[in-house]
Motif scaffolding. Sequence first.
Motif, PDB file in Angstrom:
ATOM      1  N   ILE A  45      -7.965   0.140 -11.661  1.00 40.81           N
ATOM      2  CA  ILE A  45      -6.645   0.429 -12.228  1.00 40.81           C
ATOM      3  C   ILE A  45      -5.966   1.534 -11.429  1.00 40.81           C
ATOM      4  CG2 ILE A  45      -5.451   1.379 -14.250  1.00 40.81           C
ATOM      5  CD1 ILE A  45      -7.670   0.032 -15.962  1.00 40.81           C
ATOM      6  N   TYR A  46      -6.714   2.572 -11.117  1.00 44.08           N
ATOM      7  CA  TYR A  46      -6.178   3.702 -10.356  1.00 44.08           C
ATOM      8  C   TYR A  46      -5.649   3.234  -9.003  1.00 44.08           C
ATOM      9  CZ  TYR A  46      -6.004   8.357  -8.243  1.00 44.08           C
ATOM     10  OH  TYR A  46      -5.592   9.501  -7.638  1.00 44.08           O
ATOM     11  N   SER A  47      -6.431   2.405  -8.331  1.00 49.89           N
ATOM     12  CA  SER A  47      -6.038   1.902  -7.018  1.00 49.89           C
ATOM     13  C   SER A  47      -4.758   1.067  -7.101  1.00 49.89           C
ATOM     14  CB  SER A  47      -7.175   1.069  -6.425  1.00 49.89           C
ATOM     15  OG  SER A  47      -6.798   0.519  -5.192  1.00 49.89           O
ATOM     16  N   ASN A  48      -4.695   0.204  -8.096  1.00 44.05           N
ATOM     17  CA  ASN A  48      -3.500  -0.637  -8.245  1.00 44.05           C
ATOM     18  C   ASN A  48      -2.258   0.189  -8.566  1.00 44.05           C
ATOM     19  OD1 ASN A  48      -4.936  -2.960  -7.727  1.00 44.05           O
ATOM     20  ND2 ASN A  48      -5.255  -3.453  -9.875  1.00 44.05           N
ATOM     21  N   VAL A  49      -2.402   1.151  -9.460  1.00 43.12           N
ATOM     22  CA  VAL A  49      -1.253   1.992  -9.824  1.00 43.12           C
ATOM     23  C   VAL A  49      -0.816   2.831  -8.632  1.00 43.12           C
ATOM     24  CG1 VAL A  49      -0.499   3.915 -11.285  1.00 43.12           C
ATOM     25  CG2 VAL A  49      -1.764   2.005 -12.277  1.00 43.12           C
ATOM     26  N   ARG A  50      -1.772   3.341  -7.875  1.00 45.90           N
ATOM     27  CA  ARG A  50      -1.430   4.116  -6.669  1.00 45.90           C
ATOM     28  C   ARG A  50      -0.634   3.268  -5.673  1.00 45.90           C
ATOM     29  NH1 ARG A  50      -1.460   9.425  -7.190  1.00 45.90           N
ATOM     30  NH2 ARG A  50      -3.385  10.426  -6.675  1.00 45.90           N
ATOM     31  N   ASP A  58       1.730   8.856 -11.703  1.00 42.72           N
ATOM     32  CA  ASP A  58       0.704   9.573 -10.919  1.00 42.72           C
ATOM     33  C   ASP A  58      -0.047  10.576 -11.789  1.00 42.72           C
ATOM     34  OD1 ASP A  58       0.790   8.418  -8.411  1.00 42.72           O
ATOM     35  OD2 ASP A  58       2.380   9.747  -7.691  1.00 42.72           O
ATOM     36  N   PHE A  59       0.715  11.338 -12.597  1.00 44.45           N
ATOM     37  CA  PHE A  59       0.102  12.329 -13.469  1.00 44.45           C
ATOM     38  C   PHE A  59      -0.846  11.662 -14.474  1.00 44.45           C
ATOM     39  CE2 PHE A  59       0.128  14.422 -17.627  1.00 44.45           C
ATOM     40  CZ  PHE A  59      -0.456  15.630 -17.293  1.00 44.45           C
ATOM     41  N   LEU A  60      -0.399  10.572 -15.084  1.00 45.56           N
ATOM     42  CA  LEU A  60      -1.220   9.885 -16.081  1.00 45.56           C
ATOM     43  C   LEU A  60      -2.483   9.287 -15.466  1.00 45.56           C
ATOM     44  CD1 LEU A  60       1.536   8.156 -18.240  1.00 45.56           C
ATOM     45  CD2 LEU A  60       0.087  10.091 -18.879  1.00 45.56           C
ATOM     46  N   MET A  61      -2.397   8.799 -14.256  1.00 44.89           N
ATOM     47  CA  MET A  61      -3.582   8.242 -13.605  1.00 44.89           C
ATOM     48  C   MET A  61      -4.593   9.344 -13.303  1.00 44.89           C
ATOM     49  SD  MET A  61      -3.422   5.120 -13.786  1.00 44.89           S
ATOM     50  CE  MET A  61      -5.022   4.983 -13.050  1.00 44.89           C
ATOM     51  N   HIS A 110       4.691   2.487  -3.215  1.00 41.76           N
ATOM     52  CA  HIS A 110       5.603   1.514  -2.609  1.00 41.76           C
ATOM     53  C   HIS A 110       7.006   2.115  -2.558  1.00 41.76           C
ATOM     54  CE1 HIS A 110       7.778  -2.228  -1.890  1.00 41.76           C
ATOM     55  NE2 HIS A 110       6.610  -2.707  -1.460  1.00 41.76           N
ATOM     56  N   GLN A 111       7.700   1.879  -1.464  1.00 44.27           N
ATOM     57  CA  GLN A 111       9.015   2.498  -1.249  1.00 44.27           C
ATOM     58  C   GLN A 111      10.044   2.092  -2.301  1.00 44.27           C
ATOM     59  OE1 GLN A 111      10.479   1.321   2.563  1.00 44.27           O
ATOM     60  NE2 GLN A 111      10.151  -0.868   2.188  1.00 44.27           N
ATOM     61  N   TYR A 112       9.969   0.859  -2.794  1.00 43.49           N
ATOM     62  CA  TYR A 112      10.950   0.405  -3.784  1.00 43.49           C
ATOM     63  C   TYR A 112      10.731   1.069  -5.140  1.00 43.49           C
ATOM     64  CZ  TYR A 112      12.236  -3.135  -0.382  1.00 43.49           C
ATOM     65  OH  TYR A 112      12.665  -3.770   0.752  1.00 43.49           O
TER      66      TYR A 112
END
Length: 117
Positions: free
Chosen positions: A75-80, A100-103, A85-87
């Motif tokens: 999950i962390y990797s996917n959210v990161r 980022d904070f929540l992860m 992503h620039q968009y």
Amino acid sequence: MPHNRKTRKVRGSIRDNSRNLSVRMTEEQYQRLRQYMKLTRLNSTAYFCSLIRGDDFRGRSPKLNHALHTSVNMIYSNVRQIARHQYAKKLDTEAVAKLDFLMDKLCEEVYLLAAQK
């Protein structure tokens, strides 16, 4: 002179284990009891004594800890990836910062949960 006999563990005081308990239960209850004992890594006598004393039980399941860390890492990797992503940053910079904070908080809580003894 070396000897091959196992040495006995010295205990402070002799325990009086003169009482015996017989418990009747259904097969479902017995299977649930076995699961609990497996999680705590206690035999039936130690499990019931701990239960009677009111001890806090903490499960110790290496498989569960491993699965928990694996899931959180995915999950962390996917959210990161999404947050970097620039968009995503163009759409809502504040939301990405919160994500980022929540992860980071999630990873910290999982670490603390797994480290409990």
